[in-house]
Design a protein around this motif. Structure first.
Motif, mmCIF file in Angstrom:
data_model
loop_
_atom_site.group_PDB
_atom_site.id
_atom_site.type_symbol
_atom_site.label_atom_id
_atom_site.label_comp_id
_atom_site.label_asym_id
_atom_site.label_seq_id
_atom_site.Cartn_x
_atom_site.Cartn_y
_atom_site.Cartn_z
ATOM 1 N N SER A 30 90.898 29.726 -17.986
ATOM 2 C CA SER A 30 92.264 30.237 -17.862
ATOM 3 C C SER A 30 93.150 29.767 -19.005
ATOM 4 C CB SER A 30 92.869 29.811 -16.516
ATOM 5 O OG SER A 30 92.180 30.416 -15.452
ATOM 6 N N TRP A 114 87.904 40.438 -20.446
ATOM 7 C CA TRP A 114 88.596 39.155 -20.364
ATOM 8 C C TRP A 114 89.374 38.851 -21.638
ATOM 9 C CZ3 TRP A 114 88.852 37.924 -15.585
ATOM 10 C CH2 TRP A 114 87.821 38.326 -14.723
ATOM 11 N N PRO A 119 94.099 35.982 -17.691
ATOM 12 C CA PRO A 119 93.783 35.562 -16.325
ATOM 13 C C PRO A 119 95.010 35.498 -15.416
ATOM 14 C CG PRO A 119 92.565 34.237 -17.880
ATOM 15 C CD PRO A 119 93.513 35.084 -18.695
ATOM 16 N N LYS A 123 93.789 38.947 -10.154
ATOM 17 C CA LYS A 123 93.631 38.299 -8.857
ATOM 18 C C LYS A 123 92.460 37.321 -8.861
ATOM 19 C CE LYS A 123 95.679 41.956 -6.001
ATOM 20 N NZ LYS A 123 95.429 42.922 -4.900
ATOM 21 N N THR A 124 91.375 37.698 -9.520
ATOM 22 C CA THR A 124 90.207 36.824 -9.574
ATOM 23 C C THR A 124 89.798 36.592 -11.023
ATOM 24 O OG1 THR A 124 88.675 38.703 -9.396
ATOM 25 C CG2 THR A 124 89.360 37.624 -7.351
ATOM 26 N N THR A 125 89.325 35.386 -11.310
ATOM 27 C CA THR A 125 88.880 35.036 -12.656
ATOM 28 C C THR A 125 87.570 34.263 -12.552
ATOM 29 O OG1 THR A 125 90.123 32.962 -12.616
ATOM 30 C CG2 THR A 125 91.240 34.887 -13.548
ATOM 31 N N LYS A 127 84.962 31.397 -12.433
ATOM 32 C CA LYS A 127 85.111 30.025 -11.959
ATOM 33 C C LYS A 127 84.033 29.126 -12.565
ATOM 34 C CE LYS A 127 88.444 31.316 -9.245
ATOM 35 N NZ LYS A 127 89.843 30.997 -9.648
ATOM 36 N N TYR A 138 81.321 29.204 -16.978
ATOM 37 C CA TYR A 138 82.158 29.872 -15.982
ATOM 38 C C TYR A 138 81.538 31.227 -15.664
ATOM 39 C CZ TYR A 138 85.864 26.437 -16.760
ATOM 40 O OH TYR A 138 86.596 25.260 -16.839
ATOM 41 N N ASN A 141 82.441 36.712 -11.222
ATOM 42 C CA ASN A 141 81.846 37.222 -9.988
ATOM 43 C C ASN A 141 82.089 38.707 -9.759
ATOM 44 O OD1 ASN A 141 80.782 34.730 -9.095
ATOM 45 N ND2 ASN A 141 82.818 34.086 -8.449
ATOM 46 N N GLN A 142 83.017 39.308 -10.534
ATOM 47 C CA GLN A 142 83.337 40.704 -10.278
ATOM 48 C C GLN A 142 82.289 41.641 -10.852
ATOM 49 O OE1 GLN A 142 84.191 39.560 -13.111
ATOM 50 N NE2 GLN A 142 84.257 41.263 -14.518
#
Length: 199
Positions: A30, A114, A119, A123-125, A127, A138, A141-142
């Protein structure tokens, strides 16, 4: 004995607590992409089969400027240039003297997503997943296919992804310059008059 044991437990708790805290506070991804506006870097891209067998290696230079400008210039073993200039994506093959306008696809399952999106706006980044060889990885997951970003310290060091052929592509970066001044001409399609242009 009880006193020594008590001290040992306290010390262990502190140490383990610090380890957990350190891992939960990993924010390299991030921090890097939220502050990224431009970058230049050398890259080496290595492709492996699903059985981890070496297929090929290419190298070159990578240039990016937000919001949506990219130049991916492969120089070895042959020269090809991928240029994204906002709404146009071109693939230039210097050996074939040909430039082909590509259909803009969904970037959401690619590393480019990305670079384009900060980020802080999503909503999701990706991890933090694990560390190996001094690189913190990292996982995004999407994506339906594995896509990971590797960091050394606070700097992007590598990207690992799987393509439609289930091949694993590993991209390593070196001599990266972040938020450096980029010449706008780097993203312009400049061709020799002999080139065929296919739209």
């Amino acid at each position: 004995m009880i006193k020594k044991l008590s001290k040992t437990l306290i010390l262990t708790t502190i140490l383990l607590g610090n380890i957990v805290l350190a891992e939960s506070e990993r924010t390299q991804f991030s921090n890097f992409f939220n502050t990224l506006e431009s970058l230049k870097s050398n890259f080496t891209q290595t492709t492996y089969s699903a059985g981890d067998i070496f297929i090929s290696e290419t190298s070159g230079k990578f240039t990016f400027q937000r919001p949506q400008q990219l130049r991916w210039h492969s120089t070895q073993p042959s020269e090809q240039i991928l240029i994204l200039n906002n709404d146009e994506l071109w693939l230039v093959d210097t050996e074939l003297e040909q430039a082909v306008l590509q259909k803009i696809k969904d970037f959401s399952k690619t590393p480019l997503y990305w670079l384009i999106n900060k980020p802080s706006t999503l909503k999701t980044t990706p991890k933090y997943s694990y560390s190996s060889g001094g690189i913190d990885w990292y996982l995004a997951n999407q994506s339906t296919r594995p896509l990971s970003f590797g960091f050394v310290g606070n700097q992007l060091s590598a990207i690992s992804l799987e393509n439609e052929l289930e091949q694993v592509i590993y991209i390593s970066f070196d001599n990266m310059q972040v938020n450096t001044k980029i010449n706008p001409e780097d993203f312009e399609l400049r061709l020799n008059p002999d080139f065929d242009v296919i739209r």
